[in-house]
Scaffold this motif. Structure first.
Motif, PDB file in Angstrom:
ATOM      1  N   LYS A  69      -8.691  -2.199   7.214  1.00  0.00           N
ATOM      2  CA  LYS A  69      -7.426  -2.141   6.477  1.00  0.00           C
ATOM      3  C   LYS A  69      -6.996  -0.677   6.399  1.00  0.00           C
ATOM      4  CE  LYS A  69      -6.812  -4.535   2.576  1.00  0.00           C
ATOM      5  NZ  LYS A  69      -6.841  -4.859   1.124  1.00  0.00           N
ATOM      6  N   LEU A  70      -5.731  -0.417   6.721  1.00  0.00           N
ATOM      7  CA  LEU A  70      -5.213   0.949   6.665  1.00  0.00           C
ATOM      8  C   LEU A  70      -4.630   1.275   5.302  1.00  0.00           C
ATOM      9  CD1 LEU A  70      -3.354   0.939  10.120  1.00  0.00           C
ATOM     10  CD2 LEU A  70      -5.586   1.940   9.613  1.00  0.00           C
ATOM     11  N   LYS A  71      -4.011   0.271   4.668  1.00  0.00           N
ATOM     12  CA  LYS A  71      -3.348   0.519   3.377  1.00  0.00           C
ATOM     13  C   LYS A  71      -3.024  -0.810   2.715  1.00  0.00           C
ATOM     14  CE  LYS A  71       0.706   2.755   1.321  1.00  0.00           C
ATOM     15  NZ  LYS A  71       0.016   3.874   0.653  1.00  0.00           N
ATOM     16  N   SER A  72      -3.032  -0.801   1.389  1.00  0.00           N
ATOM     17  CA  SER A  72      -2.563  -1.963   0.638  1.00  0.00           C
ATOM     18  C   SER A  72      -1.634  -1.472  -0.459  1.00  0.00           C
ATOM     19  CB  SER A  72      -3.739  -2.716   0.028  1.00  0.00           C
ATOM     20  OG  SER A  72      -3.392  -4.061  -0.139  1.00  0.00           O
ATOM     21  N   SER A  73      -0.580  -2.234  -0.707  1.00  0.00           N
ATOM     22  CA  SER A  73       0.408  -1.792  -1.699  1.00  0.00           C
ATOM     23  C   SER A  73      -0.015  -2.166  -3.108  1.00  0.00           C
ATOM     24  CB  SER A  73       1.768  -2.433  -1.408  1.00  0.00           C
ATOM     25  OG  SER A  73       1.765  -3.797  -1.808  1.00  0.00           O
ATOM     26  N   GLU A  74       0.670  -1.574  -4.058  1.00  0.00           N
ATOM     27  CA  GLU A  74       0.582  -2.044  -5.443  1.00  0.00           C
ATOM     28  C   GLU A  74       1.255  -3.423  -5.503  1.00  0.00           C
ATOM     29  OE1 GLU A  74      -0.931  -0.422  -7.967  1.00  0.00           O
ATOM     30  OE2 GLU A  74      -1.537   1.021  -6.443  1.00  0.00           O
ATOM     31  N   PRO A  75       0.935  -4.260  -6.510  1.00  0.00           N
ATOM     32  CA  PRO A  75       1.574  -5.578  -6.581  1.00  0.00           C
ATOM     33  C   PRO A  75       3.022  -5.493  -7.071  1.00  0.00           C
ATOM     34  CG  PRO A  75       0.060  -5.279  -8.417  1.00  0.00           C
ATOM     35  CD  PRO A  75      -0.101  -4.078  -7.541  1.00  0.00           C
ATOM     36  N   MET A  76       3.874  -6.293  -6.460  1.00  0.00           N
ATOM     37  CA  MET A  76       5.274  -6.401  -6.891  1.00  0.00           C
ATOM     38  C   MET A  76       5.368  -7.427  -8.024  1.00  0.00           C
ATOM     39  SD  MET A  76       6.510  -4.360  -4.574  1.00  0.00           S
ATOM     40  CE  MET A  76       5.398  -3.579  -3.393  1.00  0.00           C
ATOM     41  N   GLU A  77       6.563  -7.543  -8.588  1.00  0.00           N
ATOM     42  CA  GLU A  77       6.798  -8.524  -9.664  1.00  0.00           C
ATOM     43  C   GLU A  77       6.715  -9.959  -9.160  1.00  0.00           C
ATOM     44  OE1 GLU A  77       9.954  -6.687 -12.797  1.00  0.00           O
ATOM     45  OE2 GLU A  77      10.778  -7.707 -11.074  1.00  0.00           O
ATOM     46  N   GLN A  78       7.065 -10.144  -7.891  1.00  0.00           N
ATOM     47  CA  GLN A  78       7.116 -11.482  -7.302  1.00  0.00           C
ATOM     48  C   GLN A  78       6.446 -11.437  -5.930  1.00  0.00           C
ATOM     49  OE1 GLN A  78      10.429 -14.210  -8.324  1.00  0.00           O
ATOM     50  NE2 GLN A  78      11.702 -12.377  -8.108  1.00  0.00           N
ATOM     51  N   PRO A  79       6.257 -12.602  -5.293  1.00  0.00           N
ATOM     52  CA  PRO A  79       5.672 -12.604  -3.943  1.00  0.00           C
ATOM     53  C   PRO A  79       6.536 -11.819  -2.944  1.00  0.00           C
ATOM     54  CG  PRO A  79       5.608 -14.815  -4.885  1.00  0.00           C
ATOM     55  CD  PRO A  79       6.420 -13.979  -5.823  1.00  0.00           C
ATOM     56  N   SER A 111       1.800 -14.015  -1.073  1.00  0.00           N
ATOM     57  CA  SER A 111       2.232 -14.550  -2.360  1.00  0.00           C
ATOM     58  C   SER A 111       1.671 -13.756  -3.536  1.00  0.00           C
ATOM     59  CB  SER A 111       1.802 -16.016  -2.497  1.00  0.00           C
ATOM     60  OG  SER A 111       2.465 -16.814  -1.558  1.00  0.00           O
ATOM     61  N   ASP A 112       0.721 -12.852  -3.251  1.00  0.00           N
ATOM     62  CA  ASP A 112       0.198 -11.988  -4.317  1.00  0.00           C
ATOM     63  C   ASP A 112       1.130 -10.809  -4.594  1.00  0.00           C
ATOM     64  OD1 ASP A 112      -0.240 -10.770  -1.887  1.00  0.00           O
ATOM     65  OD2 ASP A 112      -2.250 -10.054  -2.352  1.00  0.00           O
ATOM     66  N   GLY A 113       2.247 -10.719  -3.854  1.00  0.00           N
ATOM     67  CA  GLY A 113       3.200  -9.636  -4.078  1.00  0.00           C
ATOM     68  C   GLY A 113       2.770  -8.307  -3.492  1.00  0.00           C
ATOM     69  N   ARG A 114       1.872  -8.344  -2.525  1.00  0.00           N
ATOM     70  CA  ARG A 114       1.418  -7.104  -1.882  1.00  0.00           C
ATOM     71  C   ARG A 114       1.703  -7.141  -0.381  1.00  0.00           C
ATOM     72  NH1 ARG A 114      -2.654  -4.322  -5.094  1.00  0.00           N
ATOM     73  NH2 ARG A 114      -3.350  -5.630  -6.819  1.00  0.00           N
ATOM     74  N   PHE A 115       1.875  -5.943   0.187  1.00  0.00           N
ATOM     75  CA  PHE A 115       1.819  -5.827   1.647  1.00  0.00           C
ATOM     76  C   PHE A 115       0.571  -5.036   2.001  1.00  0.00           C
ATOM     77  CE2 PHE A 115       4.622  -2.136   0.519  1.00  0.00           C
ATOM     78  CZ  PHE A 115       3.901  -1.088   1.108  1.00  0.00           C
ATOM     79  N   SER A 116       0.022  -5.330   3.177  1.00  0.00           N
ATOM     80  CA  SER A 116      -1.150  -4.596   3.662  1.00  0.00           C
ATOM     81  C   SER A 116      -0.946  -4.243   5.118  1.00  0.00           C
ATOM     82  CB  SER A 116      -2.425  -5.435   3.516  1.00  0.00           C
ATOM     83  OG  SER A 116      -2.725  -5.656   2.158  1.00  0.00           O
ATOM     84  N   PHE A 117      -1.443  -3.066   5.518  1.00  0.00           N
ATOM     85  CA  PHE A 117      -1.393  -2.621   6.899  1.00  0.00           C
ATOM     86  C   PHE A 117      -2.822  -2.654   7.456  1.00  0.00           C
ATOM     87  CE2 PHE A 117       2.343   0.332   5.555  1.00  0.00           C
ATOM     88  CZ  PHE A 117       3.213  -0.756   5.552  1.00  0.00           C
ATOM     89  N   TRP A 118      -2.960  -3.131   8.706  1.00  0.00           N
ATOM     90  CA  TRP A 118      -4.275  -3.362   9.302  1.00  0.00           C
ATOM     91  C   TRP A 118      -4.339  -2.812  10.724  1.00  0.00           C
ATOM     92  CZ3 TRP A 118      -7.403  -6.277   5.947  1.00  0.00           C
ATOM     93  CH2 TRP A 118      -6.725  -6.990   4.944  1.00  0.00           C
ATOM     94  N   ASP A 119      -5.543  -2.411  11.126  1.00  0.00           N
ATOM     95  CA  ASP A 119      -5.828  -2.060  12.514  1.00  0.00           C
ATOM     96  C   ASP A 119      -6.758  -3.151  13.038  1.00  0.00           C
ATOM     97  OD1 ASP A 119      -6.886  -1.095  14.890  1.00  0.00           O
ATOM     98  OD2 ASP A 119      -7.061   0.968  14.193  1.00  0.00           O
ATOM     99  N   LYS A 120      -6.227  -4.071  13.838  1.00  0.00           N
ATOM    100  CA  LYS A 120      -7.046  -5.213  14.273  1.00  0.00           C
ATOM    101  C   LYS A 120      -8.166  -4.790  15.222  1.00  0.00           C
ATOM    102  CE  LYS A 120      -4.241  -6.765  18.207  1.00  0.00           C
ATOM    103  NZ  LYS A 120      -5.000  -5.994  19.197  1.00  0.00           N
ATOM    104  N   ASP A 121      -7.917  -3.726  16.025  1.00  0.00           N
ATOM    105  CA  ASP A 121      -8.932  -3.314  16.998  1.00  0.00           C
ATOM    106  C   ASP A 121     -10.117  -2.639  16.305  1.00  0.00           C
ATOM    107  OD1 ASP A 121      -7.326  -4.303  19.055  1.00  0.00           O
ATOM    108  OD2 ASP A 121      -6.207  -2.424  19.175  1.00  0.00           O
ATOM    109  N   ALA A 122      -9.820  -1.858  15.276  1.00  0.00           N
ATOM    110  CA  ALA A 122     -10.909  -1.239  14.499  1.00  0.00           C
ATOM    111  C   ALA A 122     -11.401  -2.170  13.395  1.00  0.00           C
ATOM    112  CB  ALA A 122     -10.433   0.075  13.893  1.00  0.00           C
ATOM    113  N   ARG A 123     -10.683  -3.292  13.204  1.00  0.00           N
ATOM    114  CA  ARG A 123     -11.017  -4.284  12.167  1.00  0.00           C
ATOM    115  C   ARG A 123     -11.103  -3.647  10.783  1.00  0.00           C
ATOM    116  NH1 ARG A 123     -14.677  -8.975  15.142  1.00  0.00           N
ATOM    117  NH2 ARG A 123     -13.567  -8.844  17.109  1.00  0.00           N
TER     118      ARG A 123
END
Length: 360
Positions: A299-309, A285-297
């Protein structure tokens, strides 16, 4: 399919490079007219990439996605209530559409006709196609507190399972199904032979479940699931953990700063696992997507915020394309809804960004 050189290019839409598209991703043409509730790419059984989206405008749309990143609207179907979920048949000839009108319809793409294949006593929240060695069926979960399995050629369900509460989210990866309900209940089903409950799991999250996604182990068998809540947190849960520390939760979709000592916390709206790397994407709902590596625990990347969720996301079958839908999710109430803000679906070349962290 969708090589970096084509989809990574930004020349096609420098004009939309405003606040609506901060990541400079490919914009899907003719998007839904209301909030996007569901997204799904066609399965690996066909070479082309087709994307379907269900919306609160009561419609399901289908686009063909070309290698250049261009999208071609193919067709559209309408139901009597907002669409809550969509899924594909394994051979990509049919699309199933679950609606607030308490029905699920099957859209035959070749004939462009729809027929009703399932019904509940309340809105249908989830639909999943199950392709097993001995049977194929449609699994539907509803706010009427039932899970039903349908042979789509007959009007009565093959099997009805009563749930402890309303179905809020579900995922299927044969031979496993996971259902999250109101009241933070979590039930794992095994689908071999005849679907049946195999485990109830106490929720590791204190707040309402919003989304669930099954992940696989190194042998490519479903091993557990990621669960997202309204409180900006994701739980990684193995059905049979080898080690108690395998299960963990992490915070996400929260504001970085804490002005006045408070942190903004946002709902996790969707989770999807990369089909090749096994890493995952979350959208919120913050208007971002994030990519994660669960095994390495990590975060690989986080996006800039969008106008809406961002309401929904998915990967195509070979993991080259990440699709995400930007539209209002009512998380801040009706006073924050604006008819002036358009709904978007964006496509991103993602294969490299989702590669797991190399172990040092």
């Amino acid at each position: 399919m969708f090589t970096q050189s084509t989809l990574g290019a930004t020349s096609t839409f420098a004009s939309t490079m405003n606040t609506a598209n901060p990541m400079r991703d490919f914009e899907v043409t003719s998007p839904p007219e209301d909030s996007v509730s569901s997204l799904a790419f066609s399965p690996a059984s066909i070479a082309q990439n087709f994307l379907i989206a269900g919306s609160w405008d009561c419609r399901v749309r289908c686009w063909e996605v070309e290698q250049s990143g261009k999208t071609i609207p193919k067709s559209m179907q309408t139901m009597q209530g907002p669409i809550l979920d969509v899924c594909w048949s394994d051979d990509a000839t049919k699309v199933f559409m679950a609606s607030c009108d308490k029905m699920v319809k099957c859209w035959d793409l070749a004939s462009n006709q729809t027929i009703q294949v399932a019904a509940h006593n309340a809105p249908v929240k989830t639909c999943h196609w199950i392709k097993a060695p001995s049977y194929s069926c449609l699994m539907t979960g509803s706010w009427d507190k039932t899970l039903k399995f349908w042979d789509t050629r007959t009007p009565t369900p093959m099997l009805t399972i009563n749930l402890p509460e309303r179905c809020y989210c579900a995922d299927v990866d044969y031979p496993m199904a996971v259902v999250g309900t109101a009241g933070r209940e979590l039930i794992v089903y095994q689908l071999e032979g005849k679907p049946q409950e195999c485990k109830r799991i106490e929720s590791p999250l204190k707040y309402q479940h919003r989304c669930v996604s099954i992940f696989k182990d190194k042998k490519n068998a479903p091993a557990g699931f990621a669960l997202g809540s309204v409180e900006g947190r994701v739980a990684i849960q193995y059905v049979i953990p080898q080690n108690p520390k395998d299960n963990f939760t992490f915070k996400c979709h929260r504001s970085n700063g804490t002005p006045n000592g408070y942190q903004d916390i946002f709902a996790v709206n969707d989770i999807c696992f990369h089909p090749v790397h096994g890493t995952l994407a979350t959208v919120g709902s913050d208007g971002r997507f994030s990519f994660w590596d669960k095994d390495a625990r990590t975060k690989l990347k986080s996006s800039e915020p969008m106008e809406q969720p961002i309401t929904r996301c998915c990967f195509n079958s070979n993991g080259q394309i990440f699709a995400y839908a930007v539209s209002y999710d009512w998380s801040k109430g009706h006073e924050f809804y604006s008819q002036l803000k358009k709904n978007y679906i964006f496509l991103r070349s993602c294969f490299e960004e989702l590669k797991p962290r190399s172990k040092a």
